[in-house]
Motif scaffolding. Structure first.
Motif, PDB file in Angstrom:
ATOM      1  N   GLY A   9       0.677  -1.299   0.095  1.00  0.00           N
ATOM      2  CA  GLY A   9       0.078  -0.092  -0.067  1.00  0.00           C
ATOM      3  C   GLY A   9       0.798   1.195  -0.015  1.00  0.00           C
ATOM      4  O   GLY A   9       0.562   2.133  -0.652  1.00  0.00           O
ATOM      5  N   GLY A  10       1.902   1.232   0.732  1.00  0.00           N
ATOM      6  CA  GLY A  10       2.784   2.328   0.726  1.00  0.00           C
ATOM      7  C   GLY A  10       3.316   2.578  -0.701  1.00  0.00           C
ATOM      8  O   GLY A  10       3.553   3.783  -0.997  1.00  0.00           O
ATOM      9  N   VAL A  11       3.692   1.423  -1.099  1.00  0.00           N
ATOM     10  CA  VAL A  11       4.635   1.601  -2.611  1.00  0.00           C
ATOM     11  C   VAL A  11       3.623   2.201  -3.537  1.00  0.00           C
ATOM     12  O   VAL A  11       4.041   3.143  -4.276  1.00  0.00           O
ATOM     13  N   THR A  12       2.443   1.739  -3.433  1.00  0.00           N
ATOM     14  CA  THR A  12       1.226   2.242  -4.251  1.00  0.00           C
ATOM     15  C   THR A  12       1.142   3.715  -4.233  1.00  0.00           C
ATOM     16  O   THR A  12       0.962   4.227  -5.210  1.00  0.00           O
ATOM     17  N   ALA A  13       1.063   4.033  -2.801  1.00  0.00           N
ATOM     18  CA  ALA A  13       0.850   5.433  -2.602  1.00  0.00           C
ATOM     19  C   ALA A  13       2.012   6.472  -3.317  1.00  0.00           C
ATOM     20  O   ALA A  13       1.558   7.407  -3.708  1.00  0.00           O
ATOM     21  N   VAL A  14       2.902   6.001  -2.961  1.00  0.00           N
ATOM     22  CA  VAL A  14       4.270   6.863  -3.463  1.00  0.00           C
ATOM     23  C   VAL A  14       4.154   6.671  -4.953  1.00  0.00           C
ATOM     24  O   VAL A  14       4.274   8.028  -5.515  1.00  0.00           O
ATOM     25  N   THR A  15       4.163   5.563  -5.729  1.00  0.00           N
ATOM     26  CA  THR A  15       4.091   5.484  -7.135  1.00  0.00           C
ATOM     27  C   THR A  15       2.926   6.448  -7.584  1.00  0.00           C
ATOM     28  O   THR A  15       3.198   6.884  -8.740  1.00  0.00           O
ATOM     29  N   SER A  16       1.655   6.282  -7.027  1.00  0.00           N
ATOM     30  CA  SER A  16       0.878   7.011  -7.387  1.00  0.00           C
ATOM     31  C   SER A  16       0.935   8.685  -7.395  1.00  0.00           C
ATOM     32  O   SER A  16       0.718   9.159  -8.219  1.00  0.00           O
ATOM     33  N   THR A  17       1.575   8.676  -6.236  1.00  0.00           N
ATOM     34  CA  THR A  17       1.994  10.384  -6.001  1.00  0.00           C
ATOM     35  C   THR A  17       2.777  10.807  -7.241  1.00  0.00           C
ATOM     36  O   THR A  17       2.818  11.887  -7.921  1.00  0.00           O
ATOM     37  N   VAL A  18       3.889  10.090  -7.279  1.00  0.00           N
ATOM     38  CA  VAL A  18       5.002  10.505  -8.395  1.00  0.00           C
ATOM     39  C   VAL A  18       4.404  10.496  -9.731  1.00  0.00           C
ATOM     40  O   VAL A  18       4.512  11.180 -10.456  1.00  0.00           O
ATOM     41  N   VAL A  62       4.384  13.525 -12.137  1.00  0.00           N
ATOM     42  CA  VAL A  62       5.229  13.618 -13.560  1.00  0.00           C
ATOM     43  C   VAL A  62       4.159  13.795 -14.596  1.00  0.00           C
ATOM     44  O   VAL A  62       4.168  14.403 -15.528  1.00  0.00           O
ATOM     45  N   GLY A  63       2.804  13.169 -14.458  1.00  0.00           N
ATOM     46  CA  GLY A  63       2.067  13.215 -15.379  1.00  0.00           C
ATOM     47  C   GLY A  63       1.540  14.644 -15.497  1.00  0.00           C
ATOM     48  O   GLY A  63       1.324  15.132 -16.643  1.00  0.00           O
ATOM     49  N   GLY A  64       1.403  15.208 -14.532  1.00  0.00           N
ATOM     50  CA  GLY A  64       0.836  16.707 -14.616  1.00  0.00           C
ATOM     51  C   GLY A  64       1.831  17.601 -14.978  1.00  0.00           C
ATOM     52  O   GLY A  64       1.340  18.158 -15.823  1.00  0.00           O
ATOM     53  N   LEU A  65       3.193  17.392 -14.798  1.00  0.00           N
ATOM     54  CA  LEU A  65       4.086  18.043 -15.328  1.00  0.00           C
ATOM     55  C   LEU A  65       4.011  18.067 -16.791  1.00  0.00           C
ATOM     56  O   LEU A  65       4.282  18.835 -17.606  1.00  0.00           O
ATOM     57  N   LEU A  66       4.106  16.612 -17.256  1.00  0.00           N
ATOM     58  CA  LEU A  66       4.365  16.480 -18.750  1.00  0.00           C
ATOM     59  C   LEU A  66       3.088  17.159 -19.387  1.00  0.00           C
ATOM     60  O   LEU A  66       3.068  17.554 -20.462  1.00  0.00           O
ATOM     61  N   GLY A  67       1.655  16.970 -18.772  1.00  0.00           N
ATOM     62  CA  GLY A  67       0.731  17.613 -19.438  1.00  0.00           C
ATOM     63  C   GLY A  67       0.689  19.060 -19.437  1.00  0.00           C
ATOM     64  O   GLY A  67       0.404  19.790 -20.543  1.00  0.00           O
ATOM     65  N   THR A  68       1.581  19.732 -18.556  1.00  0.00           N
ATOM     66  CA  THR A  68       1.717  21.120 -18.343  1.00  0.00           C
ATOM     67  C   THR A  68       2.638  21.525 -19.514  1.00  0.00           C
ATOM     68  O   THR A  68       2.390  22.469 -20.335  1.00  0.00           O
TER      69      THR A  68
END
Length: 91
Positions: A13-22, A26-32
């Protein structure tokens, strides 16, 4: 809910939370970045067409289309990165 019923508990669950946040970051930055580059390409294309008239229209149209393509491509990549961060299959 009883302890252990959560499918994403502990380290997983912790790994999923971190990878989801990252992934979301990154996805938001690429979109911008894609949006900015796309808008700039369209703006330059319109400017070239406006300044040169029919002589520069093919170049202006190409730049406009290139801006659209970059924006659309980065949007798809950004969505894929976000989905991968959430553990979703991207294909």
């Amino acid at each position: 809910m009883a302890f252990g019923d959560d499918k994403q508990s502990g380290v997983s669950g912790g790994v999923t939370a971190v990878t989801s946040t990252v992934g979301n970051g990154v996805g938001g930055l690429l979109g911008t970045v894609g949006g900015v580059v796309g808008a700039a390409g369209r703006g330059v294309g319109e400017t070239v067409t406006g300044v040169t008239g029919s002589y520069g229209k093919p170049v202006g149209d190409a730049l406009y289309s290139l801006g659209d393509g970059v924006e659309g491509g980065t949007r798809k990549i950004a969505r894929g990165v976000e989905d991968a961060g959430k553990g979703k299959k991207t294909w």
